[in-house]
Scaffold this active site. Structure first.
Site, short mmCIF file in Angstrom:
data_model
loop_
_atom_site.label_atom_id
_atom_site.label_comp_id
_atom_site.label_asym_id
_atom_site.label_seq_id
_atom_site.Cartn_x
_atom_site.Cartn_y
_atom_site.Cartn_z
N VAL A 250 13.58 -9.63 -3.66
CA VAL A 250 12.11 -9.58 -3.36
C VAL A 250 11.26 -9.56 -4.58
O VAL A 250 11.72 -8.53 -5.44
CB VAL A 250 11.92 -8.14 -2.33
CG1 VAL A 250 10.15 -8.32 -2.20
CG2 VAL A 250 12.43 -8.30 -1.06
N CYS A 267 9.37 -9.17 -15.30
CA CYS A 267 9.29 -10.20 -14.33
C CYS A 267 9.73 -11.45 -14.38
O CYS A 267 10.61 -11.80 -13.45
CB CYS A 267 7.92 -10.16 -13.66
SG CYS A 267 6.99 -8.44 -13.28
N ASP A 307 3.92 -2.13 1.56
CA ASP A 307 3.34 -3.26 1.90
C ASP A 307 4.28 -4.50 1.39
O ASP A 307 4.35 -5.35 2.29
CB ASP A 307 2.07 -3.44 1.53
CG ASP A 307 1.38 -4.49 2.16
OD1 ASP A 307 1.14 -4.15 3.48
OD2 ASP A 307 1.06 -5.63 1.79
N ARG A 308 4.74 -4.54 0.15
CA ARG A 308 5.34 -5.67 -0.14
C ARG A 308 6.66 -5.67 0.63
O ARG A 308 7.41 -6.84 0.96
CB ARG A 308 5.82 -5.14 -1.60
CG ARG A 308 6.61 -6.43 -2.41
CD ARG A 308 8.08 -6.03 -2.46
NE ARG A 308 8.57 -4.47 -2.72
CZ ARG A 308 9.03 -3.97 -3.78
NH1 ARG A 308 8.90 -4.81 -4.73
NH2 ARG A 308 9.39 -2.96 -3.86
ZN LIG Z 1 5.52 -8.16 -14.49
#
Ligand SMILES: [Zn+2]
Length: 364
Positions: A250, A267, A307-308
């Site tokens: 996720v 990320c 929530d994710r």
């Molecule tokens: Zn990031």
């Protein structure tokens, strides 16, 4: 938390369907939440007999879980300012007509039914009284997973007026429960959350398209969030419908990291590693959740992992995934995905570097 423990948790019996049937019959049910246990009866179905049982085996402090709209219509104010973290007690009431003291089980049952009955008006109630209304959050257990919200939600799910009388069973009443309680249906607050998560989709599938990548042919599924139209993505490798132990990552959208090459977070690297992992395995899903957490170049962003994980659970369920191996070292993440109804059978590290650090300004 190990994979085995997670799997065991998700295989526990869902008490919601039998609890709904019991509430429709007017029977008390035992609602559990961690170590707490409450007796719960649908407000519109309570009788002198069932109220007497509730009083006999509980603290005797009978509350009625009820919606704020209904309290306002009956002109019953809260005792103090509403605080989402605590139970919102309202001013106690008795049904005015024909009651003597209002404290007997028969009279309290009448008051509880009056709170639920659509024809009751503010003038029908005396304040203070012997029944304490508790205002539930508008979103029910999905907003606050607690006994009052679960009790009112169960009644609504049973097709009844969303109001329930409830009282705590003292810790001194130990297992095995007294005969009068032993045969009652037991339901967990968690069951009510899961029941609603399954019944009320959070995303709608919008489009499916083949995605030719340097990693090979993948499939891109687009989902629209019902709460405002945000588009989430699922990048799928292989066939995952009706499959167990599907590798899943996720990913929170991170504009600065994913697109702009920010070195303040991991990320971009994590997303690439996740796509590599599922493409190489020829099996798996990368759920790309947008509009929630922010990191890296957006230091004022607030991460909302719960929530994710809700969104991810709904997307995975729509894809037909039955259970997942979650590519993470964050066991809280795994626990939440399970709680939202997507069983996590195991966790596996994505890369030795671990997952994205969502703290603002985290540097590789
Ligand atoms: Zn990031």
């Amino acid at each position: 938390m190990t994979g085995a423990v997670l799997a065991e948790r998700t295989e526990m019996v869902d008490g919601a369907p039998s609890a709904l049937a019991a509430l429709r019959r007017g029977e008390p049910v035992v609602l559990t939440h961690a170590r707490e246990r409450h007796l719960v009866i649908a407000a519109e179905r309570v009788t002198g007999r069932t109220m007497a049982l509730l009083v006999r085996y509980s603290s005797g402090f009978a509350c009625v879980a009820i919606e704020g709209e209904r309290l306002a219509a009956l002109d019953i104010p809260l005792m103090e300012a509403d605080d989402a973290g605590r139970e919102a007690f309202a001013v106690s009431v008795d049904a005015g007509a024909g009651l003597t003291t209002g404290i007997s089980a028969l009279e309290r049952a009448r008051t509880v039914r009056a709170l639920a009955h659509p024809s009751t008006t503010p003038a029908d109630l005396v304040r203070p009284g012997h029944v304490v209304p508790v205002q539930v959050r508008p979103g029910g257990v999905l907003e606050r997973p607690a006994p009052p919200e679960a009790a009112a939600d169960l009644c609504r799910l049973a097709g009844l007026v969303p109001a329930a009388v409830f009282a705590a069973i003292p810790e001194s009443v130990s297992e095995p429960l007294p005969t009068a309680l032993a045969d009652l249906t037991t339901v967990r607050v968690e069951d009510v959350v899961r029941h609603r998560e399954r019944a009320e989709p959070l995303v709608h599938p919008a489009a499916v398209a083949p995605l030719a990548t340097r990693r090979g042919l993948l499939t891109q599924h687009t989902y629209v969030d019902v709460r405002g139209g945000t588009e989430h993505l699922a990048v799928v490798a292989g066939a995952v419908a009706d499959a167990d132990a599907v590798p899943v990552r996720v990913h929170d959208e991170c504009l600065a990291g994913d697109l702009l090459g920010s070195v303040r977070c991991r990320c971009a690297g994590d997303l690439a590693a996740a796509l590599d992992a599922v493409a190489t395995a020829g099996n798996g899903v990368v759920v790309y959740v947008r509009g929630g957490a922010a990191c890296g170049g957006q230091p004022t962003g607030v991460a909302v992992p719960a929530d994710r994980d809700r969104v991810a659970a709904h997307v995975l369920r729509d894809l037909g995934v039955r259970s997942v191996v979650l590519l993470t070292d964050d066991h809280g993440h795994a626990g939440r995905l399970s709680a939202f109804g997507m069983p996590v059978v195991a966790c596996a590290p994505l890369t030795p570097a671990g997952q994205c650090d969502l703290r603002a300004g985290a540097v590789e």
